[in-house]
Design an enzyme around this catalytic site. Structure first.
Site, short mmCIF file in Angstrom:
data_model
loop_
_atom_site.label_atom_id
_atom_site.label_comp_id
_atom_site.label_asym_id
_atom_site.label_seq_id
_atom_site.Cartn_x
_atom_site.Cartn_y
_atom_site.Cartn_z
CB SER A 28 -0.93 0.01 1.22
OG SER A 28 -0.18 -0.03 2.42
CB ALA A 31 4.83 0.79 -6.17
CE LYS A 53 4.89 -8.05 7.49
NZ LYS A 53 6.32 -8.16 7.15
CB THR A 61 5.24 5.53 0.51
OG1 THR A 61 5.48 4.58 -0.53
CG2 THR A 61 4.90 6.88 -0.10
NE ARG A 62 3.87 5.37 8.47
CZ ARG A 62 4.12 5.79 9.70
NH1 ARG A 62 4.14 7.08 9.97
NH2 ARG A 62 4.37 4.91 10.65
CD1 TRP A 63 8.15 4.73 7.10
CD2 TRP A 63 8.82 6.18 8.66
NE1 TRP A 63 7.55 4.36 8.29
CE2 TRP A 63 7.96 5.24 9.27
CE3 TRP A 63 9.37 7.19 9.44
CZ2 TRP A 63 7.63 5.28 10.61
CZ3 TRP A 63 9.05 7.23 10.79
CH2 TRP A 63 8.19 6.29 11.36
N GLY A 66 13.11 13.05 1.49
CA GLY A 66 13.73 13.87 0.45
C GLY A 66 12.75 14.45 -0.54
CD GLU A 132 17.03 14.69 -2.24
OE1 GLU A 132 17.30 13.50 -2.44
OE2 GLU A 132 15.96 15.08 -1.77
CG HIS A 253 20.27 7.51 3.82
ND1 HIS A 253 20.92 8.58 4.41
CD2 HIS A 253 19.38 8.06 2.94
CE1 HIS A 253 20.42 9.71 3.93
NE2 HIS A 253 19.50 9.43 3.04
NE ARG A 296 20.46 8.69 -0.92
CZ ARG A 296 19.14 8.51 -0.85
NH1 ARG A 296 18.63 7.31 -1.07
NH2 ARG A 296 18.34 9.52 -0.59
CG HIS A 352 17.91 4.30 2.56
ND1 HIS A 352 16.92 4.76 3.41
CD2 HIS A 352 17.80 5.05 1.43
CE1 HIS A 352 16.25 5.73 2.82
NE2 HIS A 352 16.76 5.92 1.61
NE ARG A 387 16.71 4.72 -3.70
CZ ARG A 387 16.39 5.81 -3.00
NH1 ARG A 387 15.81 6.83 -3.60
NH2 ARG A 387 16.64 5.88 -1.71
#
Length: 826
Positions: A28, A31, A53, A61-63, A66, A132, A253, A296, A352, A387
């Site tokens: 959820s 994506a 889950k 996503t909510r975390w 950036g 960034e 990270h 990174r 990360h 990434r």
């Protein structure tokens, strides 16, 4: 006593309930919810089931602090975004996937804004763009300063809850994939922690399954990932027999708030954007020691290499900037007794993001028909070995929309699920913390042969337990973590180089000669099977296909589907049984008949996709070959050669047959000025390749699709109420589109000429009628002859003066050119 094998199925009670849907989306985050929303728009009557889950807002996503990278500044360009991404990916990005990301990204972001997402703006009301690490332009949009993920999640949740056709099941842990008798995905089993009809283990059935389960950060002791990120999607895909790619590339990270040696689990993230805004990394002596805006992996390695504590110094920002630009991070620091306005923030790297995952094509298709993957669980090829910052949310948006559209277009056929007979098993939940500790110490930022061997041994030992393990959430999650960890360590052990987020201290250099490629892993009852696949089958192949007028991504999809159809779950069982691993061989691709060859690059793509290391061509597409001519020579593992043989030859013989038949027609009309061209009578999915083969044979192409030109036929005339009416309606709706018309009588020519037809297709005209038509038209429109043509009559037809002869048989019924693979003797 040897350790038990990794289970091919989770031990669980039989499903006690069933739910039916058109599509099941597992996850959820950005994506999963984007897939659900886009598919609901495409199929308003379809039932979509979202399985998550925890609660809808509990994923990764909510975390995200950036932002989302997209080309919105006129001074920026998709090419620059592509270049930055390729540099960060250290040679292993799929350029076609990245090009898709950067060109479709701005539109996907605007779609998110249209759904209600509110991003930060400047004093003019324009989207505020920041920079960034790894980006050379300001192209990052953000919300709430450093709460972008929370805003994206809010937007998508509100949109999903407003859709009556999207059902959400929360507190549901997905267990295993459900397949039909043909091996196609037909749903999932899941355990719901609830009350009522849907409690305990059940089965969600659907025509397509989309994995959007997020990452696997919890495989390590310290991570930025939430507690739900236990690699469930990758583990499910492995047990189902899907290919998982490049799992060794785990991004750490660089700047996570350091809370002490004993702190484990999810750690507070200090966003890349803090460095993007000018904060400095300093060592214990207060000295800057690296480029804060480097990719990174570079920054994480630099921090890890520093003796003593490392700090992120943003004291010069001042209170207003901390509170307005980074309110979330500022509050987190204060909660842990650190005031970033007066003291530097202690930081360290932590697990990360997984750049690898379930291998997909550009439409999100995995190696199992009907199973899709999107977001962090997938390996689309966008991220390569590392990434680029803020590309992850964008990837979720772009490829989610492509998945929804593919399911809509493909419409997978329904099939009755069958009961899996795979070997069941579970890992003792008490092994979880041991697995995490071993992974952090032996397969973290720094790796070596001794560390990964030690970790691999520890993971094998962790499979054994002296007690019976009961099926429950804890044992299912522990099994998933151990499964994913085992694959990651196997890949980290195999890759003997340092690249991106994979750093081998004993192989400190990047090695393009031997390791510019991917590690593809599948799980079998006997254990893990690993294949080295040269990267993307090389930029040379992609460039060659593009220069031939072919979309390399489309060709790649054709090859992927052909290989999946040929190999199924078990693979080439005959070669696996009869040929020892590692045996090498040389083989020749030989013409068994005279003809014109086409599709050599496509055949090479098949060979290279299956790990064939050397392909040398001796002829070119479009060349005439004689029986016995060697077309190409391939070298590599014998298993790979023979496994690739049928798929490569299926495509090569068919395309060469098309080219050969076309060349015969071209020879028949040579010297007349008439050109041979094809029609839309092509095999589904092969149109671009078949029409390319026509060009290789000396012919030309007519329409690629129904949208290239308006072709008015008799039925259109009837439906529109006359020829004039049909012309007017086309011109009104598509004023710039060329108009062609098909006629089957001489008396129909004058009216269509009067209406301004640019091309007239003469259907089933005799030679005499064609000659009269050419004289009547007198060069005012191009003329094509079609219907009733034969090679014997082709020259007579061409000598009437028509511009084209159209031969549908070129593509729909050309006999294959006999070509074989001959293995050389020892």
């Amino acid at each position: 006593m040897s350790a038990p094998a990794i289970p091919m199925k989770l031990t669980a009670p039989a499903p006690g309930w069933t739910v039916e849907a058109d599509v099941v989306v597992v996850g959820s985050g950005v994506a999963g919810l984007t897939v659900a929303l886009r598919y609901a728009e495409l199929e308003p009557a379809a039932k979509i089931l979202v399985v998550t889950k925890d609660v809808l807002s509990s994923g990764s996503t909510r975390w995200a602090q950036g932002g989302i990278a997209a080309v919105l500044d006129p001074a920026d360009s998709p090419t620059e975004h592509l270049d930055d991404t390729l540099v960060a990916g250290v040679g292993l990005c799929d350029e076609q996937a990245v090009r898709t990301l950067v060109t479709e990204g701005p539109g996907a972001l605007r779609n998110l804004i249209a759904r209600g997402a509110r991003f930060d703006t400047d004093e003019r009301g324009e989207l505020q763009l920041t920079r960034e690490g790894g980006h050379h332009r300001n192209r990052i949009v953000h919300a709430g300063g450093d709460a972008t993920g929370a805003e994206v999640q809010r937007t998508l949740i509100e949109a999903v809850l407003a859709h009556a056709t999207i059902e959400v099941i929360e507190h549901a842990l997905v267990l295993d994939l459900v397949k039909d008798a043909e091996g196609r995905a037909r749903g999932v089993t899941l355990h719901v922690m609830g009350e009522g009809a849907r409690d305990g283990v059940g089965e969600a059935r659907a025509r397509a399954v989309v994995l959007a389960t997020g990452g696997m950060g919890q495989v390590y002791a310290s991570t930025t990932n939430p507690v739900v990120s236990t690699g469930d999607g990758v583990a499910l895909a492995l047990r189902a027999g899907a290919v998982v790619r490049d799992l060794e590339f785990v991004q750490f990270h660089p700047t996570v708030l350091w809370l002490g040696e004993e702190s484990t689990g999810q750690q507070p993230l200090i966003s890349e954007a803090v460095r993007g805004e000018g904060a400095h990394l300093v060592n214990a002596r207060g000295e800057r020691f690296t480029d804060e805006l480097a990719p990174r992996d570079v920054v994480a390695k630099a921090i890890t290499s520093e003796p003593g504590q490392v700090y992120l110094d943003g004291r010069h920002f001042g209170l207003d900037k901390w509170k307005n630009r980074f309110p979330t991070i500022y509050a987190i620091c204060l909660d842990h007794g650190i005031d970033p306005t007066t003291e530097p923030i202690p930081v360290m790297p932590a697990a990360h993001y997984a750049s690898g995952g379930v291998r997909t094509d550009l439409r999100g298709r995995t190696s199992i028909e009907g199973l899709y993957a999107c977001g962090e669980v997938a390996c689309t090829g966008v991220h390569g070995a590392n990434r680029l910052a803020s590309n992850s949310l964008l990837e979720g948006l772009v490829f989610a929309e492509r998945i929804a559209e593919d399911i809509h277009q493909v419409r997978p056929a329904p099939g009755e699920p069958v009961v899996s007979t795979a070997e069941e098993g579970l890992v003792d939940p008490r092994a979880r913390t041991r697995v995490q500790a071993h992974m952090s110490s032996g397969a973290g930022v720094l790796r070596s042969r001794s560390s990964v061997v030690r970790t691999g041994t520890a993971l094998r030992d962790a499979r054994w337990t002296p007690v019976a393990v009961q099926p429950c959430v804890e044992s299912w999650e522990s099994t998933n973590l151990l499964t994913v960890a085992s694959v990651l360590v196997a890949a980290a052990h195999a890759r003997l180089e340092t690249r991106g987020s994979h750093w081998r201290e004993d192989f400190p250099d990047r090695d393009d000669e031997n390791w510019l490629g991917h590690l593809d892993i599948t799980l079998t009852p006997e254990g893990l099977t690993m294949t080295y696949t040269p990267h993307g089958t090389g930029p040379r192949l992609a460039d060659e296909l593009e220069s031939a007028g072919l979309d390399a991504a489309v060709v790649d999809e054709v090859v992927s589907r052909a290989l999946a159809e040929d190999l199924q779950e078990a693979g080439d069982v005959t070669s696996l049984a009869t040929i020892p691993p590692g045996q090498l061989a040389t083989a020749d691709v030989v013409a068994r008949a005279d003809g014109v060859v086409a599709g050599l690059a496509v055949a090479e793509m098949v060979f290279r996709r299956l790990g064939v290391t050397s392909v040398e061509r001796t002829v070119k597409d479009g060349e005439r070959v004689r029986r016995g001519d060697v077309l190409m020579t391939v070298q590599g593992e014998t298993r790979h050669l023979l496994t690739a043989e049928r798929t490569a030859l299926n495509l090569l013989t068919h395309l060469s047959g098309v080219a050969t038949l076309t060349a015969r027609w071209v020879a028949a009309v040579e010297g007349t000025g008439t050109r041979v061209r094809d029609s839309r009578k092509t095999l589904p999915g092969l149109r671009a390749l078949e029409k390319y083969a026509v060009r290789a044979g000396g012919g030309v192409n007519h329409r690629m699709s129904l949208s290239d030109a308006a072709l008015i036929k008799d039925n259109h005339v009837v439906a529109a109420g006359g020829v004039a009416e049909a012309f007017r309606k086309v011109r009104d709706l598509y004023p710039d589109l060329p108009i062609e018309v098909e006629v089957d009588r001489i008396d129909q020519i004058a009216p269509v000429l009067a209406e301004g037809a640019e091309e007239i297709l003469l259907d089933n005209f005799t030679v005499e009628e064609l000659a009269r038509a050419v004289k009547l038209v007198d060069g005012r429109a191009r003329l094509e002859s079609s219907g009733g043509l034969t090679l014997e009559s082709a020259r007579d037809v061409a000598e009437t003066g028509v511009d084209y002869v159209a031969v549908g048989a070129l593509t729909h019924s050309a006999p294959a050119l006999d070509i074989a693979l001959d293995l050389r003797g020892n």
